[in-house]
Design an enzyme around this catalytic site. Sequence first.
Site, short mmCIF file in Angstrom:
data_model
loop_
_atom_site.label_atom_id
_atom_site.label_comp_id
_atom_site.label_asym_id
_atom_site.label_seq_id
_atom_site.Cartn_x
_atom_site.Cartn_y
_atom_site.Cartn_z
N ASP A 19 0.84 -1.20 0.00
CA ASP A 19 0.00 0.00 0.00
C ASP A 19 0.87 1.25 0.00
OD1 ASP A 19 -2.41 1.36 -0.05
OD2 ASP A 19 -3.13 0.62 1.87
N CYS A 243 -4.08 5.03 -2.31
CA CYS A 243 -4.51 4.22 -3.44
C CYS A 243 -4.55 5.11 -4.67
CB CYS A 243 -5.89 3.63 -3.16
SG CYS A 243 -6.55 2.75 -4.58
N ASN A 252 -1.12 5.84 4.86
CA ASN A 252 -1.74 4.93 5.83
C ASN A 252 -1.32 5.36 7.23
OD1 ASN A 252 -1.43 3.34 3.29
ND2 ASN A 252 -2.45 1.81 4.52
P1 HMG Z 1 -8.85 -4.92 -16.80
O1 HMG Z 1 -8.15 -3.98 -17.75
O2 HMG Z 1 -10.33 -4.83 -16.68
O3 HMG Z 1 -8.41 -6.45 -17.06
O4 HMG Z 1 -8.19 -4.71 -15.37
P2 HMG Z 1 -8.66 -7.48 -18.18
O5 HMG Z 1 -9.04 -8.76 -17.52
O6 HMG Z 1 -9.58 -6.90 -19.23
O7 HMG Z 1 -7.19 -7.65 -18.81
C1 HMG Z 1 -6.56 -6.56 -19.45
C2 HMG Z 1 -5.06 -6.81 -19.44
O8 HMG Z 1 -4.58 -6.87 -18.09
C3 HMG Z 1 -4.65 -8.13 -20.10
O9 HMG Z 1 -3.38 -7.90 -20.70
C4 HMG Z 1 -4.45 -9.05 -18.93
O10 HMG Z 1 -3.53 -10.08 -19.19
C5 HMG Z 1 -3.90 -8.10 -17.88
P3 HMG Z 1 -3.24 -7.61 -22.27
O11 HMG Z 1 -3.83 -8.82 -22.93
O12 HMG Z 1 -4.03 -6.35 -22.53
O13 HMG Z 1 -1.77 -7.43 -22.44
N1 HMG Z 1 -4.14 -8.57 -16.51
C6 HMG Z 1 -3.17 -8.73 -15.58
N2 HMG Z 1 -1.87 -8.51 -15.61
C7 HMG Z 1 -1.17 -8.79 -14.47
N3 HMG Z 1 -1.73 -9.27 -13.34
C8 HMG Z 1 -3.06 -9.51 -13.29
C9 HMG Z 1 -3.82 -9.24 -14.44
N4 HMG Z 1 -5.13 -9.37 -14.72
C10 HMG Z 1 -5.31 -8.96 -15.99
N5 HMG Z 1 -3.61 -9.96 -12.16
C11 HMG Z 1 -7.53 -5.50 -13.21
C12 HMG Z 1 -8.63 -5.46 -14.26
C13 HMG Z 1 -8.15 -6.03 -11.93
C14 HMG Z 1 -6.41 -6.41 -13.69
C15 HMG Z 1 -6.97 -4.06 -13.02
O14 HMG Z 1 -8.05 -3.20 -12.80
C16 HMG Z 1 -6.01 -3.96 -11.88
O15 HMG Z 1 -4.94 -4.55 -11.90
N6 HMG Z 1 -6.37 -3.17 -10.83
C17 HMG Z 1 -5.54 -3.07 -9.64
C18 HMG Z 1 -5.77 -1.77 -8.94
C19 HMG Z 1 -4.95 -1.70 -7.69
O16 HMG Z 1 -3.99 -2.45 -7.51
N7 HMG Z 1 -5.31 -0.76 -6.81
C20 HMG Z 1 -4.60 -0.56 -5.57
C21 HMG Z 1 -4.77 -1.68 -4.60
S1 HMG Z 1 -6.34 -1.64 -3.73
C22 HMG Z 1 -6.05 -0.57 -2.40
O17 HMG Z 1 -5.05 0.09 -2.34
C23 HMG Z 1 -7.04 -0.55 -1.25
C24 HMG Z 1 -6.55 -1.30 -0.01
O18 HMG Z 1 -5.32 -0.79 0.45
C25 HMG Z 1 -7.60 -1.20 1.10
C26 HMG Z 1 -8.06 0.25 1.38
O19 HMG Z 1 -7.23 1.12 1.65
O20 HMG Z 1 -9.27 0.44 1.30
C27 HMG Z 1 -6.36 -2.79 -0.30
MG MG Z 2 -5.11 0.99 1.69
#
Ligand code: HMG
Ligand code: MG
Length: 300
Positions: A19, A243, A252
Amino acid sequence: MSLGSLPGRVTVVEVGPRDGLQNEAAPVTVDERVAFCERLLDAGLAVVEVGAFVSPRWVPQMAGSDEVARRVGRRPGVKTPVLVPNRQGFEQAREAGVREIAVFTAASETFNRKNINATIDESFARFAEFVPQAVAEGFWVRGYVSTCFGCPYEGKVDPARVVEVAERLREVGCHEISIGDTIGVAVPSQVAEVMGRLQRTAPASALAVHLHDTRGTALANVLAALETGIAIVDSSAGGLGGCPYAPGASGNLATEDLLYMLHGMGIETGVDLSRVAAASRAIAPRLGHPLPSRYLQAGR
Ligand code: HMG
Ligand code: MG
């Protein structure tokens, strides 16, 4: 005047390498990320979230998490989870030797869409594709609920919605649910209400709080959560964090500030505060800005 009953021991879940670093503009190398994780583990933290198997297009800072996870490796009695949004991420994590994962969804639709390009229902459809299998294979699974106390896009969030999403995470197989104040808007009365409501259906031992300190209320919110019986608290070394898909979300709760308060109240954590501070000080020069932790700012 004395406080209400508080737990004698708190488990601190360190989220700085994930994070924290996911939100940094300056590039941090895999070597530096590994060293940061190792210093935090050496400080006695029993849970350190080491990275995220998310799309590098969405969060470039977490690219290379497979190498970080491989090199940090596994230590007995210690959890080193990674964030996974979908089956693809799970399979990559498993390939890297990971045995603990964290899935994430939200209590508000707009934030979830911006963060993972899915509705809340769609995120559960994704989890159904791998979480039951992960549990059956012996993985430890954490589930995050973001925006539990307010959403950057929708504003107020109904506590009933938080309870519903948390229950769904438990039903899909998550062992522990972390209740997130993603944009640091919560106040203690709200935290007491939500954490109290959650404990009508889930044991405190399966619940954590994840607080961002955007408006300076995080430590007060921890105390409110502890008074309801919660004994698992997420925090980030140095107070790093935010985020990328939650505008205005700053750091955080700092691990150092949390440990200072807990230890001062006689609550055990098993963590060496001075070693966490040393880990933060070691990574700080890479980041190009002062660390938000108040403990660190107060000096040695
Ligand atoms: P998308 O674009 O809808 O995915 O993203 P898709 O399924 O259509 O795939 C598109 C491309 O992404 C494809 O590649 C997939 O292979 C690739 P391409 O064919 O175009 O070359 N892909 C991936 N690559 C690597 N690892 C994967 C993966 N999945 C698909 N796992 C997706 C959907 C969920 C992947 C995207 O939106 C994403 O990665 N989001 C992450 C956002 C994130 O990390 N946010 C921060 C963390 S959450 C947070 O901080 C909150 C927390 O701390 C709690 C709080 O504070 O509340 C936890
Ligand atoms: Mg967080």
